[in-house]
Design a protein around this motif. Sequence first.
Motif, PDB file in Angstrom:
ATOM      1  N   ASN A  20       0.849  -1.223  -0.071  1.00 15.53           N
ATOM      2  CA  ASN A  20       0.005  -0.118  -0.146  1.00 15.53           C
ATOM      3  C   ASN A  20       0.681   1.417   0.011  1.00 15.53           C
ATOM      4  O   ASN A  20       0.292   2.442  -0.299  1.00 15.53           O
ATOM      5  N   ALA A  21       2.371   1.281   0.679  1.00 15.57           N
ATOM      6  CA  ALA A  21       2.855   2.380   0.601  1.00 15.57           C
ATOM      7  C   ALA A  21       3.907   2.334  -0.877  1.00 15.57           C
ATOM      8  O   ALA A  21       4.569   3.232  -1.213  1.00 15.57           O
ATOM      9  N   HIS A  22       3.516   1.456  -1.923  1.00 13.01           N
ATOM     10  CA  HIS A  22       4.028   1.508  -3.248  1.00 13.01           C
ATOM     11  C   HIS A  22       5.652   1.296  -2.987  1.00 13.01           C
ATOM     12  O   HIS A  22       6.500   1.977  -3.707  1.00 13.01           O
ATOM     13  N   ASP A  23       6.164   0.667  -2.075  1.00 12.81           N
ATOM     14  CA  ASP A  23       7.529   0.370  -1.614  1.00 12.81           C
ATOM     15  C   ASP A  23       8.164  -0.983  -1.911  1.00 12.81           C
ATOM     16  O   ASP A  23       8.059  -1.880  -1.416  1.00 12.81           O
ATOM     17  N   ALA A  24       8.566  -1.000  -3.183  1.00 11.55           N
ATOM     18  CA  ALA A  24       8.983  -2.269  -3.750  1.00 11.55           C
ATOM     19  C   ALA A  24      10.215  -3.081  -2.814  1.00 11.55           C
ATOM     20  O   ALA A  24      10.213  -4.212  -2.470  1.00 11.55           O
ATOM     21  N   ASP A  25      11.059  -2.092  -2.425  1.00 13.93           N
ATOM     22  CA  ASP A  25      12.048  -2.624  -1.499  1.00 13.93           C
ATOM     23  C   ASP A  25      11.450  -3.213  -0.280  1.00 13.93           C
ATOM     24  O   ASP A  25      11.761  -4.347   0.299  1.00 13.93           O
ATOM     25  N   ALA A  26      10.545  -2.397   0.562  1.00 15.40           N
ATOM     26  CA  ALA A  26       9.910  -2.806   1.382  1.00 15.40           C
ATOM     27  C   ALA A  26       9.250  -4.199   1.274  1.00 15.40           C
ATOM     28  O   ALA A  26       9.171  -5.135   2.260  1.00 15.40           O
ATOM     29  N   VAL A  27       8.433  -4.417   0.137  1.00 17.89           N
ATOM     30  CA  VAL A  27       7.738  -5.540   0.034  1.00 17.89           C
ATOM     31  C   VAL A  27       8.586  -6.761   0.003  1.00 17.89           C
ATOM     32  O   VAL A  27       8.371  -7.690   0.523  1.00 17.89           O
ATOM     33  N   ALA A  28       9.597  -6.606  -0.889  1.00 17.67           N
ATOM     34  CA  ALA A  28      10.543  -7.680  -0.959  1.00 17.67           C
ATOM     35  C   ALA A  28      11.167  -8.160   0.191  1.00 17.67           C
ATOM     36  O   ALA A  28      11.636  -9.345   0.496  1.00 17.67           O
ATOM     37  N   ASP A  29      11.448  -6.872   1.208  1.00 17.40           N
ATOM     38  CA  ASP A  29      12.168  -7.325   2.452  1.00 17.40           C
ATOM     39  C   ASP A  29      11.068  -8.415   3.360  1.00 17.40           C
ATOM     40  O   ASP A  29      11.589  -8.849   4.275  1.00 17.40           O
ATOM     41  N   CYS A  30       9.918  -8.112   2.966  1.00 19.97           N
ATOM     42  CA  CYS A  30       8.758  -9.116   3.892  1.00 19.97           C
ATOM     43  C   CYS A  30       8.665 -10.434   3.432  1.00 19.97           C
ATOM     44  O   CYS A  30       8.036 -11.227   3.839  1.00 19.97           O
ATOM     45  N   VAL A  31       9.391 -10.747   2.193  1.00 18.13           N
ATOM     46  CA  VAL A  31       9.192 -12.191   1.668  1.00 18.13           C
ATOM     47  C   VAL A  31      10.671 -12.938   1.791  1.00 18.13           C
ATOM     48  O   VAL A  31      11.601 -12.305   1.954  1.00 18.13           O
ATOM     49  N   ALA A  32      10.617 -14.310   1.830  1.00 17.61           N
ATOM     50  CA  ALA A  32      11.710 -15.161   2.049  1.00 17.61           C
ATOM     51  C   ALA A  32      12.379 -15.156   0.718  1.00 17.61           C
ATOM     52  O   ALA A  32      11.814 -15.100  -0.301  1.00 17.61           O
ATOM     53  N   GLU A  33      13.653 -15.803   0.745  1.00 14.84           N
ATOM     54  CA  GLU A  33      14.566 -15.617  -0.433  1.00 14.84           C
ATOM     55  C   GLU A  33      13.892 -16.798  -1.462  1.00 14.84           C
ATOM     56  O   GLU A  33      13.788 -16.542  -2.761  1.00 14.84           O
ATOM     57  N   ASP A  34      13.310 -17.836  -1.030  1.00 12.92           N
ATOM     58  CA  ASP A  34      12.473 -18.785  -1.777  1.00 12.92           C
ATOM     59  C   ASP A  34      11.083 -18.772  -2.071  1.00 12.92           C
ATOM     60  O   ASP A  34      10.194 -19.500  -2.543  1.00 12.92           O
ATOM     61  N   PHE A  35      10.572 -17.296  -1.710  1.00 13.17           N
ATOM     62  CA  PHE A  35       9.223 -16.895  -2.008  1.00 13.17           C
ATOM     63  C   PHE A  35       8.596 -17.482  -3.301  1.00 13.17           C
ATOM     64  O   PHE A  35       8.952 -17.410  -4.474  1.00 13.17           O
ATOM     65  N   GLY A 111       9.267 -17.852  10.144  1.00 13.01           N
ATOM     66  CA  GLY A 111      10.228 -17.159  10.618  1.00 13.01           C
ATOM     67  C   GLY A 111       9.907 -15.585  10.555  1.00 13.01           C
ATOM     68  O   GLY A 111      10.782 -15.058  10.082  1.00 13.01           O
ATOM     69  N   GLY A 112       8.969 -15.418  10.382  1.00 13.02           N
ATOM     70  CA  GLY A 112       8.586 -13.871  10.285  1.00 13.02           C
ATOM     71  C   GLY A 112       8.405 -13.229   8.818  1.00 13.02           C
ATOM     72  O   GLY A 112       8.120 -11.972   8.761  1.00 13.02           O
ATOM     73  N   LEU A 113       8.629 -13.937   7.713  1.00 16.22           N
ATOM     74  CA  LEU A 113       8.511 -13.783   6.363  1.00 16.22           C
ATOM     75  C   LEU A 113       7.699 -14.620   5.687  1.00 16.22           C
ATOM     76  O   LEU A 113       7.154 -15.738   5.952  1.00 16.22           O
ATOM     77  N   VAL A 114       6.942 -13.888   4.698  1.00 18.77           N
ATOM     78  CA  VAL A 114       6.114 -14.537   3.752  1.00 18.77           C
ATOM     79  C   VAL A 114       6.766 -15.335   2.975  1.00 18.77           C
ATOM     80  O   VAL A 114       7.776 -15.157   2.138  1.00 18.77           O
TER      81      VAL A 114
END
Length: 131
Positions: A20-35, A111-114
């Motif tokens: 919702n903040a349109h922050d691509a880096d923050a979105v990516a920080d919320c997901v796991a490496e193997d998302f 582990g706190g990540l999607v």
Amino acid sequence: MGFVLKDTRAAVEAYLAALNAHDADAVADCVAEDFVNEHTSSLGQSRTGRAEYRVALTGFLADFGDLRYLPERFLVDGGSAAVPYVMTFRMRSAGDRPVRVRGVFVFTVAGGLVTRRTDYWDSGEVRRQLA
């Protein structure tokens, strides 16, 4: 069990807030490496891996102007959550036309990540609104 429920909901809320903040880096920080980002709609495109997803976010957020996900409720069960939502945006590639569509996200969190997001929405409804 209460900690896992809070952790799952907090991870999903952080992910949605970043979108919702349109922050691509923050979105990516919320997901796991193997998302895994799975779309069930014919207009959606599934992606695997944080890096591939992050690259796609730039174009997605640019074309879906004023993107907003409004959760209707959070249904949390351990490391899983279902979130019915209303998504609104202005489709830049279609002359900034407004679109409103309902859908459901199903998340898996560890582990706190999607780790997985499956998105159920009707691409026919988007087509009808842009026709």
